[in-house]
Design a protein around this motif. Structure first.
Motif, PDB file in Angstrom:
ATOM      1  N   TYR A  31      19.471  53.671  91.123  1.00  0.00           N
ATOM      2  CA  TYR A  31      20.425  53.362  92.194  1.00  0.00           C
ATOM      3  C   TYR A  31      21.651  52.686  91.612  1.00  0.00           C
ATOM      4  O   TYR A  31      21.602  52.018  90.581  1.00  0.00           O
ATOM      5  CB  TYR A  31      19.800  52.409  93.227  1.00  0.00           C
ATOM      6  N   ILE A  32      22.766  52.862  92.340  1.00  0.00           N
ATOM      7  CA  ILE A  32      24.010  52.149  92.057  1.00  0.00           C
ATOM      8  C   ILE A  32      24.395  51.360  93.304  1.00  0.00           C
ATOM      9  O   ILE A  32      24.229  51.862  94.428  1.00  0.00           O
ATOM     10  CB  ILE A  32      25.176  53.117  91.759  1.00  0.00           C
ATOM     11  N   SER A  33      24.934  50.169  93.076  1.00  0.00           N
ATOM     12  CA  SER A  33      25.504  49.417  94.187  1.00  0.00           C
ATOM     13  C   SER A  33      26.955  49.115  93.880  1.00  0.00           C
ATOM     14  O   SER A  33      27.285  48.544  92.842  1.00  0.00           O
ATOM     15  CB  SER A  33      24.757  48.100  94.388  1.00  0.00           C
ATOM     16  N   TYR A  34      27.849  49.516  94.812  1.00  0.00           N
ATOM     17  CA  TYR A  34      29.275  49.312  94.578  1.00  0.00           C
ATOM     18  C   TYR A  34      29.769  47.979  95.154  1.00  0.00           C
ATOM     19  O   TYR A  34      30.858  47.523  94.828  1.00  0.00           O
ATOM     20  CB  TYR A  34      30.067  50.468  95.162  1.00  0.00           C
ATOM     21  N   ASP A  35      28.965  47.417  96.021  1.00  0.00           N
ATOM     22  CA  ASP A  35      29.283  46.107  96.598  1.00  0.00           C
ATOM     23  C   ASP A  35      28.167  45.765  97.580  1.00  0.00           C
ATOM     24  O   ASP A  35      27.200  46.509  97.723  1.00  0.00           O
ATOM     25  CB  ASP A  35      30.640  46.118  97.296  1.00  0.00           C
ATOM     26  N   VAL A  36      28.306  44.648  98.269  1.00  0.00           N
ATOM     27  CA  VAL A  36      27.298  44.252  99.259  1.00  0.00           C
ATOM     28  C   VAL A  36      27.089  45.370 100.273  1.00  0.00           C
ATOM     29  O   VAL A  36      28.056  45.920 100.819  1.00  0.00           O
ATOM     30  CB  VAL A  36      27.746  42.960  99.970  1.00  0.00           C
ATOM     31  N   ARG A  62      13.706  51.585  96.681  1.00  0.00           N
ATOM     32  CA  ARG A  62      14.836  51.231  97.516  1.00  0.00           C
ATOM     33  C   ARG A  62      15.460  49.976  96.942  1.00  0.00           C
ATOM     34  O   ARG A  62      14.874  49.295  96.100  1.00  0.00           O
ATOM     35  CB  ARG A  62      14.440  51.044  98.995  1.00  0.00           C
ATOM     36  N   VAL A  63      16.679  49.701  97.395  1.00  0.00           N
ATOM     37  CA  VAL A  63      17.422  48.565  96.846  1.00  0.00           C
ATOM     38  C   VAL A  63      17.984  47.728  97.983  1.00  0.00           C
ATOM     39  O   VAL A  63      18.080  48.165  99.133  1.00  0.00           O
ATOM     40  CB  VAL A  63      18.576  49.017  95.918  1.00  0.00           C
ATOM     41  N   SER A  64      18.371  46.527  97.605  1.00  0.00           N
ATOM     42  CA  SER A  64      18.988  45.618  98.572  1.00  0.00           C
ATOM     43  C   SER A  64      20.045  44.806  97.857  1.00  0.00           C
ATOM     44  O   SER A  64      19.803  44.250  96.789  1.00  0.00           O
ATOM     45  CB  SER A  64      17.935  44.687  99.160  1.00  0.00           C
ATOM     46  N   ARG A  65      21.223  44.743  98.483  1.00  0.00           N
ATOM     47  CA  ARG A  65      22.289  43.888  97.934  1.00  0.00           C
ATOM     48  C   ARG A  65      22.966  43.184  99.104  1.00  0.00           C
ATOM     49  O   ARG A  65      23.821  43.735  99.774  1.00  0.00           O
ATOM     50  CB  ARG A  65      23.298  44.701  97.139  1.00  0.00           C
ATOM     51  N   LYS A  66      22.539  41.961  99.323  1.00  0.00           N
ATOM     52  CA  LYS A  66      23.065  41.152 100.423  1.00  0.00           C
ATOM     53  C   LYS A  66      24.103  40.137  99.949  1.00  0.00           C
ATOM     54  O   LYS A  66      24.878  39.596 100.743  1.00  0.00           O
ATOM     55  CB  LYS A  66      21.918  40.427 101.132  1.00  0.00           C
ATOM     56  N   PHE A  78      21.062  41.845  93.073  1.00  0.00           N
ATOM     57  CA  PHE A  78      20.742  43.243  93.388  1.00  0.00           C
ATOM     58  C   PHE A  78      19.249  43.413  93.154  1.00  0.00           C
ATOM     59  O   PHE A  78      18.770  43.198  92.040  1.00  0.00           O
ATOM     60  CB  PHE A  78      21.562  44.152  92.475  1.00  0.00           C
ATOM     61  N   SER A  79      18.525  43.782  94.191  1.00  0.00           N
ATOM     62  CA  SER A  79      17.065  43.858  94.111  1.00  0.00           C
ATOM     63  C   SER A  79      16.599  45.302  94.120  1.00  0.00           C
ATOM     64  O   SER A  79      17.163  46.147  94.830  1.00  0.00           O
ATOM     65  CB  SER A  79      16.436  43.132  95.299  1.00  0.00           C
ATOM     66  N   LEU A  80      15.554  45.554  93.368  1.00  0.00           N
ATOM     67  CA  LEU A  80      14.885  46.861  93.362  1.00  0.00           C
ATOM     68  C   LEU A  80      13.496  46.670  93.963  1.00  0.00           C
ATOM     69  O   LEU A  80      12.758  45.772  93.541  1.00  0.00           O
ATOM     70  CB  LEU A  80      14.773  47.409  91.940  1.00  0.00           C
ATOM     71  N   ILE A  81      13.164  47.499  94.941  1.00  0.00           N
ATOM     72  CA  ILE A  81      11.915  47.327  95.686  1.00  0.00           C
ATOM     73  C   ILE A  81      11.084  48.593  95.583  1.00  0.00           C
ATOM     74  O   ILE A  81      11.600  49.708  95.784  1.00  0.00           O
ATOM     75  CB  ILE A  81      12.223  47.018  97.157  1.00  0.00           C
ATOM     76  N   LEU A  82       9.828  48.408  95.258  1.00  0.00           N
ATOM     77  CA  LEU A  82       8.870  49.506  95.272  1.00  0.00           C
ATOM     78  C   LEU A  82       7.882  49.216  96.398  1.00  0.00           C
ATOM     79  O   LEU A  82       7.124  48.239  96.331  1.00  0.00           O
ATOM     80  CB  LEU A  82       8.118  49.600  93.949  1.00  0.00           C
ATOM     81  N   ASP A  83       7.942  50.008  97.440  1.00  0.00           N
ATOM     82  CA  ASP A  83       6.970  49.868  98.519  1.00  0.00           C
ATOM     83  C   ASP A  83       5.772  50.724  98.151  1.00  0.00           C
ATOM     84  O   ASP A  83       5.881  51.932  98.062  1.00  0.00           O
ATOM     85  CB  ASP A  83       7.560  50.345  99.850  1.00  0.00           C
ATOM     86  N   SER A  84       4.639  50.102  97.928  1.00  0.00           N
ATOM     87  CA  SER A  84       3.429  50.820  97.549  1.00  0.00           C
ATOM     88  C   SER A  84       3.580  51.472  96.172  1.00  0.00           C
ATOM     89  O   SER A  84       3.776  52.680  96.039  1.00  0.00           O
ATOM     90  CB  SER A  84       3.078  51.900  98.587  1.00  0.00           C
ATOM     91  N   ALA A  85       3.497  50.644  95.156  1.00  0.00           N
ATOM     92  CA  ALA A  85       3.732  51.085  93.777  1.00  0.00           C
ATOM     93  C   ALA A  85       2.720  52.138  93.335  1.00  0.00           C
ATOM     94  O   ALA A  85       1.546  52.130  93.749  1.00  0.00           O
ATOM     95  CB  ALA A  85       3.680  49.885  92.838  1.00  0.00           C
ATOM     96  N   LYS A  86       3.216  53.048  92.481  1.00  0.00           N
ATOM     97  CA  LYS A  86       2.373  54.102  91.943  1.00  0.00           C
ATOM     98  C   LYS A  86       2.240  53.914  90.431  1.00  0.00           C
ATOM     99  O   LYS A  86       3.120  53.329  89.788  1.00  0.00           O
ATOM    100  CB  LYS A  86       2.990  55.468  92.256  1.00  0.00           C
TER     101      LYS A  86
END
Lengths: 112, 107
Positions: free
Chosen positions: A47-52, A65-69, A74-82
């Protein structure tokens, strides 16, 4: 020099658990990236984040998925890791959109 | 990656010798970056070039956008130069990484 931090540095999780990888920077640069690197291979863009709240998929976004608040985080999230998400994950920043990149130290994730 | 062909994939040098690593690009790139990944896995910035040549100690890099290639020259190789070297090239809206050159420097 720009400083990019990553937490945690090492993580072991079981299949199906949630995973949160954190990346921080101290210069309020706009663009941040998440990559993964597997043995003997180069870096693959997740993923790339260009700003909030301005995020775009990279080449291999599936399962992430990612989150940038805040601009600094900048967070990287794995829901139900494989198990195939076992890898080393790198966060990077750059001076401007797609300019010189600086990498964090990496997070080694093992999914059992 | 498909847009960046990096060679050689592996290289062995004796201390004090030198060689060149190369990246060829299949599309027009506007800048290139070279990294060393050391034994701890850290990615260390070596060069960022939009054109021309830069030199830093025993390392020198050239980027020729018109002919779509970049080189990294290492001279007087030292043991601490061992690691994997990556080039990353910047196009209009993306950065593309090569697959790396694994360099081993032997005594």
């Amino acid at each position: 020099d720009m400083k990019v931090t990553q937490m945690p540095r090492y993580l072991i999780k079981r299949m199906g658990e949630n995973v949160l990888l954190e990346c921080g920077q101290d210069m309020s640069h706009e663009t941040m990236y998440w990559y993964r690197q597997d043995p003997g291979l180069g870096l693959q863009l997740i993923y790339i984040s260009y700003d909030v709240d301005s995020n775009s998929e990279g080449d291999i976004p599936k399962g992430y998925r990612v989150s940038r608040k805040k601009r600094e985080h900048f967070s990287l999230i794995l829901d139900s890791a494989k198990t195939n998400q076992t890898s080393v994950y790198f966060c990077a920043i750059d001076r401007g959109r797609h300019a010189e990149q600086f990498f964090g130290p990496g997070t080694r994730l093992t999914v059992l | 990656g498909d847009q960046v062909e990096q060679s050689p994939s592996a290289l062995s040098l004796h201390e004090g010798t030198g060689s060149a690593l190369r990246c060829n690009f299949t599309t027009t790139m506007r800048a290139v970056q070279w990294f060393q990944q050391n034994s701890r896995g850290s990615l260390i910035n070596l060069f960022y070039l939009a054109s021309g040549t830069k030199e830093n100690g025993r390392l020198k890099s050239t980027f020729n956008s018109k002919e779509s290639y970049s080189t990294l020259h290492i001279r007087d190789a030292q043991l601490e130069d061992s690691g994997t070297y990556f080039c990353a090239a910047e196009a209009e809206n993306r950065i593309f990484f090569g697959d790396g050159t694994q360099l081993v420097v032997k005594p």
